[in-house]
Design a protein around this motif. Structure first.
Motif, PDB file in Angstrom:
ATOM      1  N   VAL A  65       0.870  -1.177   0.000  1.00 42.06           N
ATOM      2  CA  VAL A  65       0.000   0.000   0.000  1.00 42.06           C
ATOM      3  C   VAL A  65       0.910   1.231   0.000  1.00 42.06           C
ATOM      4  N   ASN A  66       0.807   2.007  -1.052  1.00 41.38           N
ATOM      5  CA  ASN A  66       1.733   3.132  -1.280  1.00 41.38           C
ATOM      6  C   ASN A  66       3.188   2.662  -1.143  1.00 41.38           C
ATOM      7  N   GLY A  67       3.439   1.479  -1.661  1.00 41.73           N
ATOM      8  CA  GLY A  67       4.805   0.942  -1.714  1.00 41.73           C
ATOM      9  C   GLY A  67       5.274   0.262  -0.443  1.00 41.73           C
ATOM     10  N   ILE A  68       4.435   0.256   0.588  1.00 36.92           N
ATOM     11  CA  ILE A  68       4.869  -0.367   1.849  1.00 36.92           C
ATOM     12  C   ILE A  68       4.142  -1.696   2.041  1.00 36.92           C
ATOM     13  N   PRO A  69       4.898  -2.783   2.270  1.00 30.82           N
ATOM     14  CA  PRO A  69       4.254  -4.086   2.471  1.00 30.82           C
ATOM     15  C   PRO A  69       3.412  -4.085   3.745  1.00 30.82           C
ATOM     16  N   ARG A  70       2.112  -4.396   3.624  1.00 32.62           N
ATOM     17  CA  ARG A  70       1.207  -4.335   4.772  1.00 32.62           C
ATOM     18  C   ARG A  70       0.072  -5.328   4.606  1.00 32.62           C
ATOM     19  N   LEU A  71      -0.610  -5.603   5.730  1.00 27.45           N
ATOM     20  CA  LEU A  71      -1.878  -6.327   5.668  1.00 27.45           C
ATOM     21  C   LEU A  71      -2.958  -5.299   5.314  1.00 27.45           C
ATOM     22  N   MET A  72      -3.734  -5.582   4.277  1.00 28.69           N
ATOM     23  CA  MET A  72      -4.773  -4.604   3.890  1.00 28.69           C
ATOM     24  C   MET A  72      -5.849  -4.478   4.956  1.00 28.69           C
ATOM     25  N   CYS A  73      -6.111  -5.568   5.693  1.00 25.66           N
ATOM     26  CA  CYS A  73      -7.187  -5.511   6.685  1.00 25.66           C
ATOM     27  C   CYS A  73      -6.766  -4.776   7.954  1.00 25.66           C
ATOM     28  N   MET A  74      -5.477  -4.507   8.094  1.00 28.64           N
ATOM     29  CA  MET A  74      -5.012  -3.806   9.293  1.00 28.64           C
ATOM     30  C   MET A  74      -4.521  -2.403   8.963  1.00 28.64           C
ATOM     31  N   THR A  75      -4.765  -1.970   7.738  1.00 30.60           N
ATOM     32  CA  THR A  75      -4.320  -0.633   7.334  1.00 30.60           C
ATOM     33  C   THR A  75      -5.530   0.296   7.297  1.00 30.60           C
ATOM     34  N   ARG A  76      -5.641   1.119   8.301  1.00 32.12           N
ATOM     35  CA  ARG A  76      -6.796   2.007   8.424  1.00 32.12           C
ATOM     36  C   ARG A  76      -6.740   3.110   7.376  1.00 32.12           C
ATOM     37  N   MET A  77      -7.887   3.451   6.827  1.00 29.18           N
ATOM     38  CA  MET A  77      -7.945   4.538   5.853  1.00 29.18           C
ATOM     39  C   MET A  77      -7.572   5.869   6.496  1.00 29.18           C
ATOM     40  N   SER A  78      -7.718   5.960   7.828  1.00 32.35           N
ATOM     41  CA  SER A  78      -7.351   7.211   8.503  1.00 32.35           C
ATOM     42  C   SER A  78      -5.837   7.451   8.489  1.00 32.35           C
ATOM     43  N   THR A  79      -5.069   6.438   8.032  1.00 35.22           N
ATOM     44  CA  THR A  79      -3.621   6.601   7.856  1.00 35.22           C
ATOM     45  C   THR A  79      -3.329   7.631   6.759  1.00 35.22           C
ATOM     46  N   PHE A  80      -4.291   7.770   5.832  1.00 34.88           N
ATOM     47  CA  PHE A  80      -4.055   8.629   4.659  1.00 34.88           C
ATOM     48  C   PHE A  80      -4.941   9.879   4.738  1.00 34.88           C
ATOM     49  N   THR A  81      -4.514  10.918   4.061  1.00 40.98           N
ATOM     50  CA  THR A  81      -5.384  12.100   3.999  1.00 40.98           C
ATOM     51  C   THR A  81      -6.484  11.836   2.967  1.00 40.98           C
ATOM     52  N   GLU A  82      -7.547  12.596   3.037  1.00 43.64           N
ATOM     53  CA  GLU A  82      -8.689  12.371   2.144  1.00 43.64           C
ATOM     54  C   GLU A  82      -8.358  12.691   0.686  1.00 43.64           C
ATOM     55  N   THR A  83      -7.336  13.505   0.472  1.00 46.37           N
ATOM     56  CA  THR A  83      -6.996  13.885  -0.910  1.00 46.37           C
ATOM     57  C   THR A  83      -5.882  13.010  -1.504  1.00 46.37           C
ATOM     58  N   GLU A  84      -5.304  12.186  -0.674  1.00 47.91           N
ATOM     59  CA  GLU A  84      -4.168  11.357  -1.108  1.00 47.91           C
ATOM     60  C   GLU A  84      -4.653  10.207  -2.001  1.00 47.91           C
ATOM     61  N   THR A  85      -3.899   9.896  -3.047  1.00 46.35           N
ATOM     62  CA  THR A  85      -4.210   8.707  -3.842  1.00 46.35           C
ATOM     63  C   THR A  85      -3.581   7.490  -3.154  1.00 46.35           C
ATOM     64  N   VAL A  86      -4.390   6.462  -2.950  1.00 45.67           N
ATOM     65  CA  VAL A  86      -3.886   5.252  -2.288  1.00 45.67           C
ATOM     66  C   VAL A  86      -3.622   4.196  -3.363  1.00 45.67           C
ATOM     67  N   THR A  87      -2.360   3.801  -3.475  1.00 45.30           N
ATOM     68  CA  THR A  87      -1.980   2.845  -4.516  1.00 45.30           C
ATOM     69  C   THR A  87      -1.802   1.460  -3.892  1.00 45.30           C
ATOM     70  N   VAL A  88      -2.476   0.477  -4.460  1.00 47.50           N
ATOM     71  CA  VAL A  88      -2.398  -0.892  -3.925  1.00 47.50           C
ATOM     72  C   VAL A  88      -1.849  -1.808  -5.018  1.00 47.50           C
ATOM     73  N   THR A  89      -0.751  -2.457  -4.703  1.00 46.35           N
ATOM     74  CA  THR A  89      -0.118  -3.353  -5.677  1.00 46.35           C
ATOM     75  C   THR A  89       0.159  -4.710  -5.016  1.00 46.35           C
ATOM     76  N   PRO A  90       0.322  -5.771  -5.807  1.00 50.55           N
ATOM     77  CA  PRO A  90       0.594  -7.081  -5.209  1.00 50.55           C
ATOM     78  C   PRO A  90       2.013  -7.136  -4.643  1.00 50.55           C
ATOM     79  N   MET A  91       2.267  -8.091  -3.757  1.00 51.77           N
ATOM     80  CA  MET A  91       3.627  -8.254  -3.219  1.00 51.77           C
ATOM     81  C   MET A  91       4.591  -8.470  -4.388  1.00 51.77           C
ATOM     82  N   ARG A  92       5.708  -7.758  -4.319  1.00 53.91           N
ATOM     83  CA  ARG A  92       6.597  -7.740  -5.499  1.00 53.91           C
ATOM     84  C   ARG A  92       7.500  -8.962  -5.606  1.00 53.91           C
TER      85      ARG A  92
END
Ligand code: SF4
Ligand code: F3S
Ligand code: FES
Length: 249
Positions: A65-92
């Motif tokens: 998520v935004n280039g950082i390996p994370r669990l999607m279910c434990m990554t709160r949307m409040s981590t990001f600002t409302e105007t920020e684009t959130v990029t989700v990619t598969p594990m590289r």
């Protein structure tokens, strides 16, 4: 309170793919996995994602998520600002099957290579007895949920596909360390195994694995470094050296 977030999600398969832009509703208290599910339900029914528990316990929903390996279910949307684009990619570090789903079979191959727990001779299952004080050190490693985020992050394999053959990765180095610290495991060659079969020497203690572990296991300090010390101790301990010489005769 709701708002519309900008999401950019990698779509594709083993033959290639691209980042696709979406605008999607976000509600208070939601996590990234909620948003991916909303995308599936409202805009993109064929979006592939792996998940099970939505509680940070099954280890299935790993992604970047935004280039950082994370669990999607434990990554709160409040981590990001409302105007920020959130990029989700598969594990590289693992081959893509489709969209956010990767083929993690590398990890199962490495797991199978580890010699199983060997109980002391003459002790039947059910008769094993251990003191809490003896298992405290290794108990930390039992928290592993096999999300493989550490495996995905470790630079030894992340950017070097050809190292996968020789290197087991942090998750399986902690498994070997756990068995090595187990008070009833009768095998005496876990350190040799870590050196000869798991490639522990390729780990240069960058600690990136520890940083991404959602279970906060101190992978490097509590498992890898003590195991490295055992490997070195074995090689240079004069008594071990003498013992090896004699046993080879
Ligand atoms: Fe995931 Fe941590 Fe286990 Fe690695 S050690 S697989 S990061 S839970
Ligand atoms: Fe890799 Fe962790 Fe070692 S990131 S290099 S296994 S400390
Ligand atoms: Fe189980 Fe995220 S869905 S850890």
């Amino acid at each position: 309170m709701s708002y519309d977030a900008k999401f950019r999600v990698w779509r594709g398969d083993a033959d290639g793919g691209e980042l696709v832009d979406y605008t999607v509703e976000v509600n208070e208290g939601e996590v990234v996995l909620d948003i991916i599910h909303r995308l599936q339900a409202t805009q993109s029914g064929d979006l592939a994602v792996r998940w099970n528990c939505k509680a940070g316990k099954c280890g299935s929903c790993s992604a970047e998520v935004n280039g950082i390996p994370r669990l999607m279910c434990m990554t709160r949307m409040s981590t990001f600002t409302e105007t920020e684009t959130v990029t989700v990619t598969p594990m590289r570090a693992f081959p893509v099957i489709r969209d956010l789903v990767t083929d993690v079979s590398f990890n199962y191959e490495k797991a199978r290579q580890i010699p199983a727990f060997a109980p002391p001779e003459g002790v039947a299952p059910g008769d094993y007895r251990m003191q809490q004080v003896d298992v405290e050190r290794s108990q930390e490693f039992r928290k592993c949920i096999e999300c493989f985020l550490c495996q995905n992050t470790c630079h030894v394999v992340r950017d070097h596909e050809d190292n996968k053959e020789a290197f087991a990765g942090p998750r399986f180095l902690i498994r070997a360390a756990e068995l090595d610290m187990h008070p009833l495991d009768a095998r005496d060659d876990r350190a040799d195994f870590a050196r000869d079969e798991q490639g522990i020497g390729m780990c240069n203690i960058t600690k990136c694995c520890t940083e991404v572990c959602p279970e906060h296991i101190k992978i490097t300090d509590n498992a890898i470094i003590p195991m490295k010390e055992r490997v070195v101790g074995r090689r240079y301990d004069p008594l071990v050296w003498l013992g090896n010489k004699i046993s080879r005769r």
